[in-house]
Motif scaffolding. Structure first.
Motif, PDB file in Angstrom:
ATOM      1  N   LEU A  74     -10.056 -32.457  13.908  1.00  0.00           N
ATOM      2  CA  LEU A  74     -11.170 -33.359  13.639  1.00  0.00           C
ATOM      3  C   LEU A  74     -11.099 -34.538  14.593  1.00  0.00           C
ATOM      4  O   LEU A  74     -10.034 -35.137  14.753  1.00  0.00           O
ATOM      5  CB  LEU A  74     -11.106 -33.870  12.192  1.00  0.00           C
ATOM      6  N   GLU A  75     -12.201 -34.827  15.247  1.00  0.00           N
ATOM      7  CA  GLU A  75     -12.280 -35.986  16.143  1.00  0.00           C
ATOM      8  C   GLU A  75     -13.305 -36.954  15.572  1.00  0.00           C
ATOM      9  O   GLU A  75     -14.328 -36.531  15.031  1.00  0.00           O
ATOM     10  CB  GLU A  75     -12.686 -35.538  17.552  1.00  0.00           C
ATOM     11  N   PHE A  76     -13.026 -38.247  15.701  1.00  0.00           N
ATOM     12  CA  PHE A  76     -13.882 -39.285  15.129  1.00  0.00           C
ATOM     13  C   PHE A  76     -14.351 -40.225  16.238  1.00  0.00           C
ATOM     14  O   PHE A  76     -13.571 -40.627  17.089  1.00  0.00           O
ATOM     15  CB  PHE A  76     -13.130 -40.042  14.037  1.00  0.00           C
ATOM     16  N   ASP A  77     -15.633 -40.547  16.178  1.00  0.00           N
ATOM     17  CA  ASP A  77     -16.259 -41.350  17.221  1.00  0.00           C
ATOM     18  C   ASP A  77     -17.148 -42.397  16.551  1.00  0.00           C
ATOM     19  O   ASP A  77     -17.646 -42.188  15.443  1.00  0.00           O
ATOM     20  CB  ASP A  77     -17.096 -40.426  18.116  1.00  0.00           C
ATOM     21  N   ALA A  78     -17.354 -43.528  17.227  1.00  0.00           N
ATOM     22  CA  ALA A  78     -18.210 -44.586  16.693  1.00  0.00           C
ATOM     23  C   ALA A  78     -18.960 -45.262  17.833  1.00  0.00           C
ATOM     24  O   ALA A  78     -18.395 -45.497  18.904  1.00  0.00           O
ATOM     25  CB  ALA A  78     -17.368 -45.622  15.948  1.00  0.00           C
ATOM     26  N   TYR A 124     -22.864 -34.663  14.563  1.00  0.00           N
ATOM     27  CA  TYR A 124     -21.728 -33.743  14.548  1.00  0.00           C
ATOM     28  C   TYR A 124     -21.675 -32.947  15.839  1.00  0.00           C
ATOM     29  O   TYR A 124     -22.689 -32.666  16.462  1.00  0.00           O
ATOM     30  CB  TYR A 124     -21.856 -32.767  13.362  1.00  0.00           C
ATOM     31  N   GLY A 125     -20.482 -32.566  16.208  1.00  0.00           N
ATOM     32  CA  GLY A 125     -20.276 -31.685  17.341  1.00  0.00           C
ATOM     33  C   GLY A 125     -19.307 -30.590  16.912  1.00  0.00           C
ATOM     34  O   GLY A 125     -18.224 -30.920  16.451  1.00  0.00           O
ATOM     35  N   PRO A 126     -19.650 -29.341  17.027  1.00  0.00           N
ATOM     36  CA  PRO A 126     -20.977 -28.833  17.362  1.00  0.00           C
ATOM     37  C   PRO A 126     -21.991 -29.215  16.278  1.00  0.00           C
ATOM     38  O   PRO A 126     -21.622 -29.463  15.134  1.00  0.00           O
ATOM     39  CB  PRO A 126     -20.779 -27.323  17.434  1.00  0.00           C
ATOM     40  N   GLN A 127     -23.257 -29.238  16.644  1.00  0.00           N
ATOM     41  CA  GLN A 127     -24.294 -29.740  15.746  1.00  0.00           C
ATOM     42  C   GLN A 127     -24.339 -28.983  14.429  1.00  0.00           C
ATOM     43  O   GLN A 127     -24.525 -29.579  13.369  1.00  0.00           O
ATOM     44  CB  GLN A 127     -25.645 -29.665  16.453  1.00  0.00           C
ATOM     45  N   TYR A 128     -24.126 -27.668  14.456  1.00  0.00           N
ATOM     46  CA  TYR A 128     -24.204 -26.884  13.222  1.00  0.00           C
ATOM     47  C   TYR A 128     -23.079 -27.213  12.240  1.00  0.00           C
ATOM     48  O   TYR A 128     -23.165 -26.912  11.055  1.00  0.00           O
ATOM     49  CB  TYR A 128     -24.209 -25.380  13.519  1.00  0.00           C
ATOM     50  N   ALA A 129     -22.023 -27.876  12.728  1.00  0.00           N
ATOM     51  CA  ALA A 129     -20.890 -28.208  11.848  1.00  0.00           C
ATOM     52  C   ALA A 129     -21.306 -29.168  10.743  1.00  0.00           C
ATOM     53  O   ALA A 129     -20.665 -29.213   9.685  1.00  0.00           O
ATOM     54  CB  ALA A 129     -19.753 -28.807  12.663  1.00  0.00           C
ATOM     55  N   LEU A 160     -14.127 -30.053   4.871  1.00  0.00           N
ATOM     56  CA  LEU A 160     -14.827 -29.022   5.625  1.00  0.00           C
ATOM     57  C   LEU A 160     -14.881 -27.770   4.767  1.00  0.00           C
ATOM     58  O   LEU A 160     -13.852 -27.322   4.244  1.00  0.00           O
ATOM     59  CB  LEU A 160     -14.085 -28.692   6.927  1.00  0.00           C
ATOM     60  N   ASP A 161     -16.082 -27.230   4.625  1.00  0.00           N
ATOM     61  CA  ASP A 161     -16.251 -26.002   3.857  1.00  0.00           C
ATOM     62  C   ASP A 161     -15.424 -24.888   4.511  1.00  0.00           C
ATOM     63  O   ASP A 161     -15.369 -24.784   5.740  1.00  0.00           O
ATOM     64  CB  ASP A 161     -17.738 -25.632   3.861  1.00  0.00           C
ATOM     65  N   LYS A 162     -14.798 -24.071   3.672  1.00  0.00           N
ATOM     66  CA  LYS A 162     -13.966 -22.984   4.206  1.00  0.00           C
ATOM     67  C   LYS A 162     -14.780 -21.941   4.964  1.00  0.00           C
ATOM     68  O   LYS A 162     -14.228 -21.152   5.727  1.00  0.00           O
ATOM     69  CB  LYS A 162     -13.204 -22.312   3.065  1.00  0.00           C
ATOM     70  N   SER A 163     -16.100 -21.941   4.753  1.00  0.00           N
ATOM     71  CA  SER A 163     -16.930 -20.969   5.458  1.00  0.00           C
ATOM     72  C   SER A 163     -17.337 -21.446   6.850  1.00  0.00           C
ATOM     73  O   SER A 163     -18.180 -20.822   7.504  1.00  0.00           O
ATOM     74  CB  SER A 163     -18.175 -20.634   4.622  1.00  0.00           C
ATOM     75  N   GLU A 166     -15.554 -19.375  12.511  1.00  0.00           N
ATOM     76  CA  GLU A 166     -14.248 -19.277  13.174  1.00  0.00           C
ATOM     77  C   GLU A 166     -14.239 -19.899  14.563  1.00  0.00           C
ATOM     78  O   GLU A 166     -13.205 -20.366  15.024  1.00  0.00           O
ATOM     79  CB  GLU A 166     -13.822 -17.804  13.285  1.00  0.00           C
ATOM     80  N   ASP A 167     -15.393 -19.897  15.252  1.00  0.00           N
ATOM     81  CA  ASP A 167     -15.405 -20.443  16.618  1.00  0.00           C
ATOM     82  C   ASP A 167     -15.369 -21.968  16.631  1.00  0.00           C
ATOM     83  O   ASP A 167     -15.216 -22.576  17.687  1.00  0.00           O
ATOM     84  CB  ASP A 167     -16.612 -19.919  17.399  1.00  0.00           C
ATOM     85  N   ALA A 168     -15.487 -22.608  15.472  1.00  0.00           N
ATOM     86  CA  ALA A 168     -15.424 -24.074  15.407  1.00  0.00           C
ATOM     87  C   ALA A 168     -13.985 -24.489  15.125  1.00  0.00           C
ATOM     88  O   ALA A 168     -13.576 -24.630  13.982  1.00  0.00           O
ATOM     89  CB  ALA A 168     -16.360 -24.601  14.329  1.00  0.00           C
ATOM     90  N   ASN A 169     -13.212 -24.646  16.188  1.00  0.00           N
ATOM     91  CA  ASN A 169     -11.818 -25.071  16.044  1.00  0.00           C
ATOM     92  C   ASN A 169     -11.675 -26.584  16.120  1.00  0.00           C
ATOM     93  O   ASN A 169     -10.662 -27.141  15.723  1.00  0.00           O
ATOM     94  CB  ASN A 169     -10.953 -24.418  17.129  1.00  0.00           C
ATOM     95  N   THR A 170     -12.704 -27.245  16.668  1.00  0.00           N
ATOM     96  CA  THR A 170     -12.733 -28.701  16.749  1.00  0.00           C
ATOM     97  C   THR A 170     -14.091 -29.164  16.249  1.00  0.00           C
ATOM     98  O   THR A 170     -15.128 -28.631  16.657  1.00  0.00           O
ATOM     99  CB  THR A 170     -12.526 -29.190  18.204  1.00  0.00           C
ATOM    100  N   VAL A 171     -14.074 -30.143  15.343  1.00  0.00           N
ATOM    101  CA  VAL A 171     -15.307 -30.719  14.811  1.00  0.00           C
ATOM    102  C   VAL A 171     -15.256 -32.219  15.073  1.00  0.00           C
ATOM    103  O   VAL A 171     -14.268 -32.884  14.771  1.00  0.00           O
ATOM    104  CB  VAL A 171     -15.462 -30.442  13.298  1.00  0.00           C
ATOM    105  N   THR A 172     -16.334 -32.732  15.675  1.00  0.00           N
ATOM    106  CA  THR A 172     -16.430 -34.168  15.934  1.00  0.00           C
ATOM    107  C   THR A 172     -17.408 -34.783  14.953  1.00  0.00           C
ATOM    108  O   THR A 172     -18.535 -34.291  14.796  1.00  0.00           O
ATOM    109  CB  THR A 172     -16.910 -34.430  17.369  1.00  0.00           C
TER     110      THR A 172
END
Length: 196
Positions: A74-78, A124-129, A160-163, A166-172
């Protein structure tokens, strides 16, 4: 029967009426207490659903999912839209497991000599996350008022929902603070509430 030993009828009736009143009051208290206890969880649940805060049931449902948990970075930005607010996360990155409740803190400082009203808009990055981030508590749920030179720490609690694919290994998770003119109920409030 000895009339001298029998109590007069006038003293028995008021005593019986008094006892009936006491029994009626006690039954009313018992029934009222049972109704209060049975209604209270529904009222609390309705309040939580209405406000969207502290939705522990949703967190438990996601955590209890049969999909196995996996680690995600998880990455956090402001960011700020106006120059008067200094806004940043206390933690810029961490690894959490899906289904796990995460607590992070953002720090904001009003550098101006006047009160500032702001609204944080998430992205969010990716947006669908964004569809898989389930927020339980967030400063972005409502507009914030900052006194001149106020410094405040504001929490975000989510999972983060468990569903999560799989390709989302990093969420911003990124927030941008917009200044809202005093007395205005602008669109950012609506966007923040719908942005999860």
């Amino acid at each position: 029967m000895n009339p001298a030993l029998d109590p007069p009828a006038t003293t028995v009736r008021p005593q019986a009426r008094s006892n009936q009143r006491v029994v009626a009051v006690m039954l009313t208290v018992v029934v009222g207490s049972l109704l209060f206890v049975s209604v209270q969880p529904r009222v609390y649940r309705a309040f939580c659903e209405w406000t969207g805060l502290y939705d522990i049931d949703r967190a438990e449902r996601v955590a209890a999912s049969s999909i196995p948990a996996r680690p995600v970075t998880l990455e956090f930005d402001a960011n700020t839209h106006e120059g008067g607010l200094i806004f940043r996360p206390q933690t810029t990155s961490l690894v959490a497991r899906t289904g796990e409740i995460v607590h992070v803190v953002y720090r904001i400082e009003n550098t101006r000599d006047r009160t500032v009203i702001g609204q944080a808009i998430p992205s969010y990055g990716p947006q669908y996350a964004g569809g898989y981030v389930k927020k339980l508590d967030c400063f972005c749920f409502k507009q914030q008022t900052f006194a001149p030179h106020e410094i405040r720490e504001m929490p975000v609690v989510f999972l983060l929902d468990k569903s999560l694919p799989e390709d989302a290994n990093t969420v911003t998770l990124s927030y941008t603070f917009f200044e809202v003119p005093a007395g205005s109920s602008n669109a950012p409030a609506t966007l923040a509430e719908s942005g999860k």
